[in-house]
Design a protein around this motif. Structure first.
Motif, PDB file in Angstrom:
ATOM      1  N   UNK A   1       0.799  -1.230   0.007  1.00  0.00           N
ATOM      2  CA  UNK A   1       0.068  -0.112  -0.026  1.00  0.00           C
ATOM      3  C   UNK A   1       0.847   1.324   0.057  1.00  0.00           C
ATOM      4  N   UNK A   2       0.137   2.385  -0.308  1.00  0.00           N
ATOM      5  CA  UNK A   2       0.802   3.717  -0.356  1.00  0.00           C
ATOM      6  C   UNK A   2       0.815   4.400   1.071  1.00  0.00           C
ATOM      7  N   UNK A   3       1.328   5.433   1.213  1.00  0.00           N
ATOM      8  CA  UNK A   3       1.786   5.711   2.757  1.00  0.00           C
ATOM      9  C   UNK A   3       0.523   6.333   3.175  1.00  0.00           C
ATOM     10  N   UNK A   4      -0.677   6.621   2.698  1.00  0.00           N
ATOM     11  CA  UNK A   4      -1.965   7.128   3.126  1.00  0.00           C
ATOM     12  C   UNK A   4      -3.183   6.045   2.885  1.00  0.00           C
ATOM     13  N   UNK A   5      -2.460   4.787   2.397  1.00  0.00           N
ATOM     14  CA  UNK A   5      -3.598   3.917   1.978  1.00  0.00           C
ATOM     15  C   UNK A   5      -4.437   4.394   0.679  1.00  0.00           C
ATOM     16  N   UNK A   6      -3.728   5.160   0.103  1.00  0.00           N
ATOM     17  CA  UNK A   6      -4.698   5.741  -1.061  1.00  0.00           C
ATOM     18  C   UNK A   6      -4.900   4.632  -2.103  1.00  0.00           C
ATOM     19  N   UNK A   7      -3.862   3.588  -2.283  1.00  0.00           N
ATOM     20  CA  UNK A   7      -4.012   2.475  -3.064  1.00  0.00           C
ATOM     21  C   UNK A   7      -3.237   1.166  -2.391  1.00  0.00           C
ATOM     22  N   UNK A   8      -4.266   0.142  -2.835  1.00  0.00           N
ATOM     23  CA  UNK A   8      -3.712  -1.118  -2.604  1.00  0.00           C
ATOM     24  C   UNK A   8      -3.116  -1.693  -4.042  1.00  0.00           C
ATOM     25  N   UNK A   9      -1.748  -2.025  -3.971  1.00  0.00           N
ATOM     26  CA  UNK A   9      -1.344  -2.396  -5.345  1.00  0.00           C
ATOM     27  C   UNK A   9      -0.859  -3.677  -5.519  1.00  0.00           C
ATOM     28  N   UNK A  10      -1.149  -4.309  -6.601  1.00  0.00           N
ATOM     29  CA  UNK A  10      -0.894  -5.868  -6.936  1.00  0.00           C
ATOM     30  C   UNK A  10      -0.279  -6.036  -8.523  1.00  0.00           C
ATOM     31  N   UNK A  11       0.748  -6.813  -8.360  1.00  0.00           N
ATOM     32  CA  UNK A  11       1.295  -7.052  -9.877  1.00  0.00           C
ATOM     33  C   UNK A  11       1.076  -8.768  -9.944  1.00  0.00           C
ATOM     34  N   UNK A  12       0.715  -9.129 -11.123  1.00  0.00           N
ATOM     35  CA  UNK A  12       0.431 -10.442 -11.474  1.00  0.00           C
ATOM     36  C   UNK A  12       1.598 -11.341 -11.574  1.00  0.00           C
ATOM     37  N   UNK A  13       1.508 -12.323 -10.976  1.00  0.00           N
ATOM     38  CA  UNK A  13       2.658 -13.184 -10.865  1.00  0.00           C
ATOM     39  C   UNK A  13       3.035 -14.101 -12.175  1.00  0.00           C
ATOM     40  N   UNK A  14       1.826 -14.315 -12.828  1.00  0.00           N
ATOM     41  CA  UNK A  14       1.935 -15.257 -14.252  1.00  0.00           C
ATOM     42  C   UNK A  14       1.559 -13.874 -15.177  1.00  0.00           C
ATOM     43  N   UNK A  15       2.304 -13.716 -16.354  1.00  0.00           N
ATOM     44  CA  UNK A  15       2.039 -13.037 -17.262  1.00  0.00           C
ATOM     45  C   UNK A  15       0.787 -13.830 -18.147  1.00  0.00           C
ATOM     46  N   UNK A  16      -0.039 -13.258 -18.665  1.00  0.00           N
ATOM     47  CA  UNK A  16      -1.005 -14.003 -19.588  1.00  0.00           C
ATOM     48  C   UNK A  16      -1.745 -13.014 -20.503  1.00  0.00           C
ATOM     49  N   UNK A  17      -2.086 -13.687 -21.659  1.00  0.00           N
ATOM     50  CA  UNK A  17      -2.940 -12.847 -22.739  1.00  0.00           C
ATOM     51  C   UNK A  17      -3.998 -12.187 -21.751  1.00  0.00           C
ATOM     52  N   UNK A  18      -4.292 -10.883 -21.995  1.00  0.00           N
ATOM     53  CA  UNK A  18      -5.338 -10.115 -21.499  1.00  0.00           C
ATOM     54  C   UNK A  18      -6.672 -10.620 -21.731  1.00  0.00           C
ATOM     55  N   UNK A  19      -7.647 -10.606 -20.511  1.00  0.00           N
ATOM     56  CA  UNK A  19      -8.930 -11.179 -20.460  1.00  0.00           C
ATOM     57  C   UNK A  19      -9.861 -11.049 -21.737  1.00  0.00           C
TER      58      UNK A  19
END
Ligand code: CUK
Ligand code: CUA
Length: 640
Positions: free
Chosen positions: A163-181
């Motif tokens: 998270x960013x320092x005022x909890x503006x965002x929770x951030x997530x990065x994908x572990x497996x690259x895949x074709x977009x949905x």
């Protein structure tokens, strides 16, 4: 390069062998009764810290006290939990809904506390689902999962939920690259380089309520995002991700994804990304994902299926993402409390690179690039490097900080925690772990203000530390006192599932806000029964609603007749108690929806489809009074 890799792999194997054959001779014991005393919390006394620990492949989060290591609660998050009826009651089932339908299990890796001004504030803790990509928000007043959001265009959600320092965002990065949905996914796997992408998701968090929303995603080249941390202080506005498999291999990753001498840390300018979003530079693309919320007034979860997401293209925008080379399969990616130093930990590297935020900015400004990777500029290693910790140990994984200028890094292969000074990069102390430590945690250790009294090491291999329990042994953690110059081991304690990351926070920030019970007159559940006199059975065709109450120590009604084969019966059980720590349970012989556990003032519903004619006992499962055993009844099921 190849020989190097072979050497390292050989070392890894050797380390495995050593673990199996070595029997510590008091080596890892708390060295004196004095150190054991440090972990002693007298009966009836409170612990000083809450420790919120990942439950790994159990899918749940566990709550421990520190320094005692006592287990207080397992919070159901991504897996069904019969003890609490989570994922079994009609009210909680929607929490586990996804675009794939009801998914009753996941693999929770990381916990991250909400922050205000870069300090942990004890309002919420977030957890990630590594398998079916999701992020959960757990409310630390109720210790319940309040919200789960699924992430589209992702597969595996490992680099999360930081998270960013005022909890503006929770951030997530994908572990497996895949074709977009939204792409045709039916393509050969070996077209990875052309067709697979990596996405990072920015989930916004509302200030007061904590409600999450998928604000936007950034489309990146197809690499594997592993871990991340937000910048803080001077680097607030940036986010850093470790990436491996920059070879873009799609098979035998153990060899093919470890060939390059350096992979990357990706620096993301999220403030800039925000500007691009405001300027309308994002594309809205079709994406199906579930957003589930638990309402504390209705005591009911709802699941909404979303349809699209805003996506920024990192390659086209040129100045939101940058790669920094980082030696050999970086795992941990940690930012020190000042925000100046970014520590990468290459799993197969024999050093720890420390990058300087200031140098990185200058390198970007002066275009000190080493070409680009898939259209993203690669900053010259030396241009961003502050320095390297030489020969710190084998297999560095994760780093936390004490706020006094020191860093603590775990070493999986050499089974130790190493303390080093950030300024001069000198190793100051090392302490063995039993064995093969993964993550570590210092209260506030990834925030601006660590409270560096204790350090907890979460180990991957237990071997001979506890009484044998068949082929599988308990997972375990070890507690160290780090208040002095030297680390001192003071306690071993078992953990649930496989612990990955954990957070710890001063108990004072949570304990007085803890909910004791729900007010019955504020219960807005559609099927609430607010007094025993209103208990009733209502038939609508073949659907039967039983409006039931529970209070020490009986149910009303406690004899139910008139149920017929082919009926679908809903038991809406309201716990009328208005006192702390008086849940009632509810179970029926042969019912396939496990049991209910109803908190005081709550309503929870069990759906039941009787499978045969007969008499079915029901009873309370939670020992609630001296007459708990009497808290029971009968249901009669008659032929159609
Ligand atoms: S990972 Cu487990 S030791 Cu999934 Cu955070 Cu590094
Ligand atoms: Cu209610 Cu036992």
């Amino acid at each position: 390069m190849k020989t190097n890799l072979t050497k390292i792999l050989a070392l890894l194997m050797l380390a495995g062998l050593t673990i199996q054959s070595c029997k510590p001779k008091n080596a890892g014991n708390a060295s004196s009764s004095g150190s054991a005393e440090k972990a002693y919390v007298a009966p009836g006394k409170y612990d000083e810290f809450y420790n919120l620990v990942s439950g790994g492949f159990s899918g749940q989060m566990s709550v421990y006290g520190l320094p005692s290591g006592r287990l207080f609660r397992v919070i159901p998050v991504f897996s069904v939990d019969p003890e609490k009826g989570y994922g079994y009651s009609e009210e909680t089932k929607p929490m586990l809904n996804t675009s794939h339908g009801f998914v009753p299990w996941d693999d929770l890796h990381h916990t991250e506390l909400s922050q205000t001004n870069g300090e942990v504030d004890g309002r919420w803790v977030f957890g990630n689902a590594n398998n079916t990509p999701r992020v959960a928000r757990i409310d630390l007043a109720s210790f319940k999962t309040a919200e789960i959001i699924e992430l589209p265009n992702s597969a595996g959600n490992h680099s999360s939920p930081f998270i960013t320092e005022n909890t503006e965002y929770v951030v997530a990065g994908t572990r497996f690259s895949v074709p977009p949905d939204n792409a045709n996914g039916d393509i050969p796997i070996n077209t990875y380089k052309e067709n697979f992408k990596g996405y990072i998701s920015f989930i916004s968090v509302k200030k007061e309520s904590g409600e999450m929303d998928l604000a936007f995603q950034i489309e990146c080249p197809g690499v594997n995002f592993d871990l991340s941390h937000a910048g803080k202080g001077k680097s607030n506005g940036w986010f850093f991700f470790s990436c491996y498999n920059t070879e873009q291999a799609n098979t035998l990753l153990e060899v093919n994804a470890s060939q390059r001498d350096k992979d990357f840390i990706m620096a993301v300018n999220w403030k800039k990304a925000e500007e691009y979003i405001k300027a309308g530079k994002a594309k809205r693309i079709a994406a199906k994902y579930a957003h589930n919320k638990y309402n504390e007034k209705t005591h009911t979860a709802t699941s909404e299926m979303k349809k699209d997401v805003l996506v920024l293209d990192a390659k086209a925008l040129k100045d939101i993402c940058y790669f920094i080379p980082c030696p050999k399969s970086p795992h941990g990616c940690d930012v020190d409390p000042t925000g100046e130093y970014i520590v990468g930990s290459g799993k197969l590297a024999a050093l720890i690179p420390v990058f300087s935020f200031d140098k990185m900015l200058k390198a970007i400004e002066g275009k000190q690039f080493d070409g680009s990777f898939e259209g993203i500029p690669v900053i010259k290693y030396e241009a961003a490097l502050y320095g390297e910790v030489k020969k710190p140990g084998l297999g560095p994984l994760h780093t936390e900080f004490d706020g006094k200028g020191n860093a603590y890094t775990t070493f999986f292969v050499s089974s130790e925690v190493v303390k080093w000074n950030i300024k001069d990069l000198k190793v100051l102390d090392r302490a063995p772990t039993y064995y093969s430590v993964g993550h570590l945690c210092i209260p506030g250790g990834d925030s601006k203000k660590p409270n560096a009294k204790y350090l907890i090491a979460y180990n991957k291999i237990t071997k001979d530390r506890y009484l044998p329990t068949g082929p599988e042994l308990t997972q375990s953690a070890q507690l160290y006192d780090i208040s002095g110059d030297k680390m001192e081991m003071i306690l071993d304690f078992p953990t649930i599932g496989e612990p990955h990351y954990a957070q710890a926070i001063s108990a004072d920030l949570i304990k007085d806000r803890s909910i004791k019970f729900y007010k019955i007159n504020e219960n807005e559940n559609k099927y609430v029964t607010k007094g025993e006199g209103q208990a009733k059975v209502v038939r609508e065709g073949n659907v039967v609603h039983v409006y039931m109450t529970s209070i020490r120590s009986h149910f009303a009604p406690d004899n139910i007749e008139g149920i017929k084969m082919g009926d679908v019966v809903y038991f809406h059980v309201t716990n009328l108690e208005q006192d702390w720590d008086v849940p009632h349970g509810f179970a029926i012989k042969g019912a396939t929806n496990a049991e209910l556990l109803i908190m005081p003032g709550e309503t929870q519903t069990m759906k039941w489809e009787p499978d045969k004619v007969g008499i079915f006992p029901m009873y309370c499962t939670d020992f609630c009074s001296a007459l708990h055993q009497e808290m029971s009844g009968y249901i009669r099921v008659s032929p159609k």
